[in-house]
Design a protein around this motif. Structure first.
Motif, PDB file in Angstrom:
ATOM      1  N   ILE A  14      28.557 -77.335 -15.006  1.00 40.59           N
ATOM      2  CA  ILE A  14      29.347 -78.101 -14.040  1.00 40.59           C
ATOM      3  C   ILE A  14      28.554 -78.335 -12.763  1.00 40.59           C
ATOM      4  CG2 ILE A  14      30.564 -76.401 -12.599  1.00 40.59           C
ATOM      5  CD1 ILE A  14      33.159 -77.790 -13.389  1.00 40.59           C
ATOM      6  N   THR A  15      27.580 -77.459 -12.512  1.00 37.63           N
ATOM      7  CA  THR A  15      26.803 -77.591 -11.280  1.00 37.63           C
ATOM      8  C   THR A  15      25.651 -78.567 -11.461  1.00 37.63           C
ATOM      9  OG1 THR A  15      25.334 -75.801 -11.899  1.00 37.63           O
ATOM     10  CG2 THR A  15      27.305 -75.205 -10.657  1.00 37.63           C
ATOM     11  N   LEU A  16      25.351 -78.919 -12.702  1.00 36.11           N
ATOM     12  CA  LEU A  16      24.242 -79.837 -12.928  1.00 36.11           C
ATOM     13  C   LEU A  16      24.756 -81.260 -12.837  1.00 36.11           C
ATOM     14  CD1 LEU A  16      22.832 -78.057 -16.096  1.00 36.11           C
ATOM     15  CD2 LEU A  16      22.186 -77.648 -13.721  1.00 36.11           C
ATOM     16  N   GLY A  17      23.956 -82.133 -12.278  1.00 34.45           N
ATOM     17  CA  GLY A  17      24.357 -83.533 -12.215  1.00 34.45           C
ATOM     18  C   GLY A  17      24.308 -84.146 -13.602  1.00 34.45           C
ATOM     19  N   THR A  18      25.013 -85.264 -13.763  1.00 34.56           N
ATOM     20  CA  THR A  18      25.014 -85.908 -15.083  1.00 34.56           C
ATOM     21  C   THR A  18      23.623 -86.403 -15.441  1.00 34.56           C
ATOM     22  OG1 THR A  18      25.835 -87.819 -13.907  1.00 34.56           O
ATOM     23  CG2 THR A  18      27.417 -86.604 -15.238  1.00 34.56           C
ATOM     24  N   VAL A  19      22.864 -86.816 -14.406  1.00 30.93           N
ATOM     25  CA  VAL A  19      21.518 -87.332 -14.680  1.00 30.93           C
ATOM     26  C   VAL A  19      20.637 -86.216 -15.225  1.00 30.93           C
ATOM     27  CG1 VAL A  19      19.463 -88.346 -13.650  1.00 30.93           C
ATOM     28  CG2 VAL A  19      21.719 -89.137 -12.945  1.00 30.93           C
ATOM     29  N   LEU A  20      20.728 -85.043 -14.571  1.00 36.38           N
ATOM     30  CA  LEU A  20      19.925 -83.900 -15.011  1.00 36.38           C
ATOM     31  C   LEU A  20      20.299 -83.506 -16.436  1.00 36.38           C
ATOM     32  CD1 LEU A  20      17.803 -81.910 -13.911  1.00 36.38           C
ATOM     33  CD2 LEU A  20      19.688 -80.358 -13.402  1.00 36.38           C
ATOM     34  N   THR A  21      21.600 -83.469 -16.686  1.00 36.51           N
ATOM     35  CA  THR A  21      22.056 -83.116 -18.032  1.00 36.51           C
ATOM     36  C   THR A  21      21.509 -84.105 -19.054  1.00 36.51           C
ATOM     37  OG1 THR A  21      24.091 -82.413 -16.989  1.00 36.51           O
ATOM     38  CG2 THR A  21      24.100 -82.535 -19.374  1.00 36.51           C
ATOM     39  N   ALA A  22      21.622 -85.383 -18.730  1.00 35.85           N
ATOM     40  CA  ALA A  22      21.159 -86.416 -19.666  1.00 35.85           C
ATOM     41  C   ALA A  22      19.664 -86.272 -19.917  1.00 35.85           C
ATOM     42  CB  ALA A  22      21.475 -87.796 -19.108  1.00 35.85           C
ATOM     43  N   GLU A  23      18.932 -85.999 -18.845  1.00 34.35           N
ATOM     44  CA  GLU A  23      17.488 -85.849 -18.988  1.00 34.35           C
ATOM     45  C   GLU A  23      17.175 -84.646 -19.882  1.00 34.35           C
ATOM     46  OE1 GLU A  23      14.646 -85.559 -15.429  1.00 34.35           O
ATOM     47  OE2 GLU A  23      15.414 -87.609 -15.509  1.00 34.35           O
ATOM     48  N   ILE A  43      19.053 -83.324 -22.159  1.00 33.77           N
ATOM     49  CA  ILE A  43      19.404 -83.631 -23.553  1.00 33.77           C
ATOM     50  C   ILE A  43      18.302 -84.463 -24.180  1.00 33.77           C
ATOM     51  CG2 ILE A  43      20.984 -84.995 -24.967  1.00 33.77           C
ATOM     52  CD1 ILE A  43      23.204 -84.031 -23.086  1.00 33.77           C
ATOM     53  N   GLY A  44      17.822 -85.453 -23.395  1.00 33.70           N
ATOM     54  CA  GLY A  44      16.743 -86.298 -23.897  1.00 33.70           C
ATOM     55  C   GLY A  44      15.538 -85.467 -24.288  1.00 33.70           C
ATOM     56  N   GLU A  45      15.186 -84.490 -23.462  1.00 33.33           N
ATOM     57  CA  GLU A  45      14.017 -83.650 -23.733  1.00 33.33           C
ATOM     58  C   GLU A  45      14.264 -82.719 -24.914  1.00 33.33           C
ATOM     59  OE1 GLU A  45      10.956 -83.295 -22.110  1.00 33.33           O
ATOM     60  OE2 GLU A  45      11.488 -85.227 -21.194  1.00 33.33           O
ATOM     61  N   PHE A  46      15.427 -82.068 -24.880  1.00 35.61           N
ATOM     62  CA  PHE A  46      15.692 -81.000 -25.851  1.00 35.61           C
ATOM     63  C   PHE A  46      15.970 -81.558 -27.246  1.00 35.61           C
ATOM     64  CE2 PHE A  46      18.390 -77.875 -27.967  1.00 35.61           C
ATOM     65  CZ  PHE A  46      17.622 -76.730 -27.790  1.00 35.61           C
ATOM     66  N   THR A  77      25.477 -90.241 -30.568  1.00 33.41           N
ATOM     67  CA  THR A  77      25.500 -88.780 -30.561  1.00 33.41           C
ATOM     68  C   THR A  77      24.975 -88.220 -29.236  1.00 33.41           C
ATOM     69  OG1 THR A  77      24.790 -89.048 -32.839  1.00 33.41           O
ATOM     70  CG2 THR A  77      24.982 -86.806 -32.015  1.00 33.41           C
ATOM     71  N   GLY A  78      23.896 -88.820 -28.725  1.00 32.68           N
ATOM     72  CA  GLY A  78      23.318 -88.327 -27.474  1.00 32.68           C
ATOM     73  C   GLY A  78      24.319 -88.397 -26.342  1.00 32.68           C
ATOM     74  N   VAL A  79      25.035 -89.512 -26.245  1.00 34.87           N
ATOM     75  CA  VAL A  79      26.009 -89.669 -25.159  1.00 34.87           C
ATOM     76  C   VAL A  79      27.169 -88.694 -25.354  1.00 34.87           C
ATOM     77  CG1 VAL A  79      27.455 -91.291 -23.916  1.00 34.87           C
ATOM     78  CG2 VAL A  79      25.353 -92.084 -24.969  1.00 34.87           C
ATOM     79  N   LEU A  80      27.634 -88.561 -26.585  1.00 36.38           N
ATOM     80  CA  LEU A  80      28.747 -87.643 -26.853  1.00 36.38           C
ATOM     81  C   LEU A  80      28.350 -86.208 -26.466  1.00 36.38           C
ATOM     82  CD1 LEU A  80      31.601 -87.659 -28.066  1.00 36.38           C
ATOM     83  CD2 LEU A  80      30.586 -86.905 -30.203  1.00 36.38           C
ATOM     84  N   LEU A  81      27.126 -85.823 -26.837  1.00 37.02           N
ATOM     85  CA  LEU A  81      26.624 -84.491 -26.480  1.00 37.02           C
ATOM     86  C   LEU A  81      26.650 -84.286 -24.975  1.00 37.02           C
ATOM     87  CD1 LEU A  81      23.493 -83.702 -28.675  1.00 37.02           C
ATOM     88  CD2 LEU A  81      25.475 -82.256 -28.291  1.00 37.02           C
ATOM     89  N   SER A  82      26.158 -85.284 -24.252  1.00 34.72           N
ATOM     90  CA  SER A  82      26.091 -85.121 -22.798  1.00 34.72           C
ATOM     91  C   SER A  82      27.487 -85.056 -22.194  1.00 34.72           C
ATOM     92  CB  SER A  82      25.272 -86.247 -22.182  1.00 34.72           C
ATOM     93  OG  SER A  82      26.101 -87.200 -21.585  1.00 34.72           O
ATOM     94  N   LEU A  83      28.430 -85.812 -22.759  1.00 37.97           N
ATOM     95  CA  LEU A  83      29.800 -85.781 -22.230  1.00 37.97           C
ATOM     96  C   LEU A  83      30.443 -84.416 -22.500  1.00 37.97           C
ATOM     97  CD1 LEU A  83      31.201 -89.302 -23.138  1.00 37.97           C
ATOM     98  CD2 LEU A  83      30.451 -88.460 -20.921  1.00 37.97           C
ATOM     99  N   VAL A  84      30.136 -83.834 -23.643  1.00 36.43           N
ATOM    100  CA  VAL A  84      30.707 -82.524 -23.955  1.00 36.43           C
ATOM    101  C   VAL A  84      30.087 -81.455 -23.063  1.00 36.43           C
ATOM    102  CG1 VAL A  84      30.845 -80.745 -25.736  1.00 36.43           C
ATOM    103  CG2 VAL A  84      31.366 -83.101 -26.310  1.00 36.43           C
TER     104      VAL A  84
END
Lengths: 310, 378
Positions: free
Chosen positions: A130-139, A141-144, A172-179
């Motif tokens: 919750i403390t991570l920004g959506t951009v950081l999370t998305a990035e 996910i992209g890396e991992f 799938t990538g977007v769904l993962l980041s939303l979850v």
């Protein structure tokens, strides 16, 4: 005032007015109007300046497209099959993501009511995103989860897959980041709803012969349901407005061309502000429709106290 | 400390039926870490009996009840129901009815659905559920409130729903955890006789937890007085009332005057300006030993001038004290008097007494109990 008969000991100031004034403040107080109400002023001002004004400005802008008349921008949106499809694509992401977030929170918070070793650590792991920004999370996910990320490399090392599993740059990538970014939020809300249910409810159900599933099904779940619906509404609103992850780990020109991307492209790539505003208004109307529907459903449930003394 | 079966004579059987013949607790104990909340506890409850666990808060009585219900696991010992071991079963498999202190009614269900809950869990037929719920609601006089939710009921009504919900499944054993403590005084009296009536009409076996000795005495066939997780005394109300085995039980049974004196013989004690002729209460007493003398306020009275002991036959003067607080209670006055040594005496009298009056106080020797040891009062 003259109707008041001035008795011999009647006080000099007009008693009628005094009585009237007292009655007015009393009547206002009865309706919740008193000086405490002033506490709401800063909030209301901020709301007007930061929400009401921009919203109304955007609303009137959406009715002034370059061509096509007052409703031209709206007609243009629904005439374009690609734009129209973005509605479906947004729902296809937002509804499953919200259901997963709410659905996964229930068993976890149910279990987390009891004390066990490592509870704090688990809680921290659950809540940190919750403390991570959506951009950081998305990035991340992209890396991992990317084709050359750790996830696929581990799969490859274990011999579980010969070619990388495609988990990013698609739905799938977007769904993962939303979850990942939505779950902590849903979990915290549901956890607090659940702890508001008095433990004696389940104890009573147990002494009446209910096993754990019956206790959950007939006692906890009905008491929790209104909270689940509220949580669903809130996570739905968050996921419906998905934008950074749809761009960064999704397929913004295809399967994750969500409505916010449609609005963004209209306003900031084609510089058609009226169209962008119209898209945003359509998005708002859709969100409201879902929230109204869920709230209507919720109002049919029991929403009173959840335990303790009646 | 006496446990198990004191001369606890079986109450006369006057109940319609009881599903349970005998509930046996053997060495039941419960520890929280190093703290023993309930010391090994033995009790045998016969079918149809009404047993009250009595003690101040923190004495382990609610712990004992929760252990019986299966809501708390035992640390040691075993519970047998007609020879069948039940302490290893989860609460839902024991089939005991429980009435919680806060009632724990399901707020989202109607009164009818609350009462039907246990039957529904047992997967009974709809028609049977309806008939049994109707019968129980009639018994607790809530038929006209069946469609309401618990939040719309008064405290006493909620309490009756809680009882109805617990007894509708016809449990072999009903556990009640201070069910009257949330009610006002008048309602408490009314519900007390209601509970006793339901116990008899349904042929229940009931274990009732309370801190109120009056409630326990009036309801129970047998009382278990607990102190610091251990049993102080088990017996019928009359046994406990007449023959408490320790000053602690005596204090619970209304012996408000507990005087720390020194024995002058087997049945007399003196000290602090007082001298009492009494009866040994908890074992033999030797001269010179510190003792606690327990006398009820009702048994302590004002000695008439010249008369040996006022109304009490064979009354003996205990000492002199000055009336300090005089409360009017209709036919009698409740007097709190202070001796020269500062001891407070509580007594009753029907004679006019005013604060500041010097009184000669007397008690019948058979009404003054002498216990070995000092202190022990709660």
């Amino acid at each position: 005032m003259t109707a008041v008969a001035a008795g011999p000991q009647a006080p000099a100031p007009d008693p009628g007015t005094v009585r009237g004034r007292v009655a007015l403040t009393h009547r206002l107080a009865e309706r919740g109007v008193d000086r405490v109400l002033l506490l709401a002023v800063p909030g209301v001002l901020a709301l007007v300046a930061l929400f009401c004004y921009p919203f109304l400005y955007g609303l009137q802008l959406s009715f002034q497209p370059a061509h096509g008349g007052v409703l031209g921008a709206y007609r243009a949106f629904f005439a374009d099959p690609f734009a129209r499809k973005s509605i479906w694509q947004t729902f296809a992401l937002a509804i499953p993501a919200s259901l997963i977030n709410v659905g996964a929170s229930v068993p976890i918070s149910y279990r987390m009511r009891r004390e066990f070793r490592g509870k704090r650590l688990l809680l921290a792991v659950l809540v940190v995103p919750i403390t991570l920004g959506t951009v950081l999370t998305a990035e991340g996910i992209g890396e991992f989860y990317g084709p050359a990320g750790w996830f696929n490399r581990t799969l490859h090392l274990l011999g579980l897959s010969s070619s990388p599993v495609k988990l990013t740059m698609n739905y799938t990538g977007v769904l993962l980041s939303l979850v990942i970014s939505g779950f902590p939020f849903a979990y915290l809300l549901i956890h607090s709803y659940l702890s508001g249910i008095h433990p004696s409810m389940e104890k009573a159900a147990a002494t009446l012969g209910a096993d754990w599933w019956q206790r959950f099904r007939y006692v906890t779940l009905p008491l929790l349901a209104p909270g689940l619906m509220t949580t669903f509404c809130l996570t739905f609103v968050m996921t419906f407005a998905v934008f950074p992850s749809a761009l960064m780990v999704g397929d913004p020109d295809g399967s994750t061309h969500v409505i916010s991307i449609e609005a963004y492209e209209a306003a900031l790539q084609r510089f058609d502000y009226a169209q962008g505003c119209a898209d945003a208004m359509i998005m708002t109307a859709l969100m409201l429709a879902v929230i109204v529907a869920v709230t209507a459903l919720r109002s049919r449930l029991y929403t009173g106290t959840t335990g303790g003394k009646g | 400390m006496t446990t198990g079966s004191l001369p606890g004579t079986a109450p006369p059987v006057r109940r319609p039926r009881s599903q349970l013949r005998e509930l046996e607790l053997r060495g039941v104990s419960r520890a929280y870490g190093a703290h023993l909340a309930l010391k090994p506890f033995d009790l045998t409850v016969r079918g149809g009996e009404f047993v009250a666990l009595l003690g101040p808060s923190g004495c382990g009585k609610t712990t004992a009840l929760n252990c019986l219900a299966g809501l708390l696991p035992l640390t040691g010992g075993e519970i047998r129901l007609d020879g069948r071991r039940v302490d290893t079963l989860p609460p839902e498999k024991r089939g005991f009815g429980m009435v919680f202190q806060n009632y724990a009614l399901f707020p989202h269900l109607t009164v009818r659905a609350n009462v039907a809950f246990g039957l529904k869990m047992r997967r009974l037929g709809k028609a049977e559920i309806r008939d049994r719920v109707d019968a129980v609601l009639r018994l607790v006089r809530l038929t006209e409130h069946a469609a309401k939710h618990p939040g719309q009921l008064s405290g006493g009504q909620q309490q009756r729903v809680a009882i109805a919900r617990a007894i509708v499944v016809q449990p072999p054993l009903v556990l009640m955890d201070e069910p009257l403590s949330n009610l006002d005084a008048a309602l408490r009296l009314e519900m007390r006789s209601e509970i006793r009536r339901i116990h008899q009409e349904f042929g229940l076996t009931t274990i009732y937890v309370t801190h109120d000795q009056e409630e326990a005495l009036s309801l129970a066939d047998r009382l278990v007085v607990l102190r610091d997780g251990a049993v102080s005394q088990v017996g019928t109300p009359a046994e406990l009332y007449e023959h408490p085995v320790s000053p602690y039980v005596a204090a619970f049974m209304g012996y408000r005057n507990l005087l720390g004196l020194t024995a002058t013989s087997g049945d007399t004690a003196a000290g602090r300006g007082l001298s009492v002729a009494g009866t040994p209460g908890g074992g033999p007493v030797a001269a010179g030993q510190p003792v606690t003398v327990a006398i009820r306020p009702e048994d302590l009275h004002v000695a008439g001038d010249g008369e040996p002991g006022g109304a009490g036959v064979g009354g003996a003067v205990v000492g002199e004290a000055v009336a300090e607080v005089v409360e009017y209670h209709g036919r009698t006055l409740h007097v709190e008097a202070v001796t020269a040594e500062g001891d407070r005496l509580h007594l009753r009298t029907s004679r006019p007494v005013h604060p500041g009056d010097a009184l000669r106080v007397a008690a019948a020797p058979e009404r003054a109990l002498i216990f070995p040891g000092d202190g022990g009062a709660p």
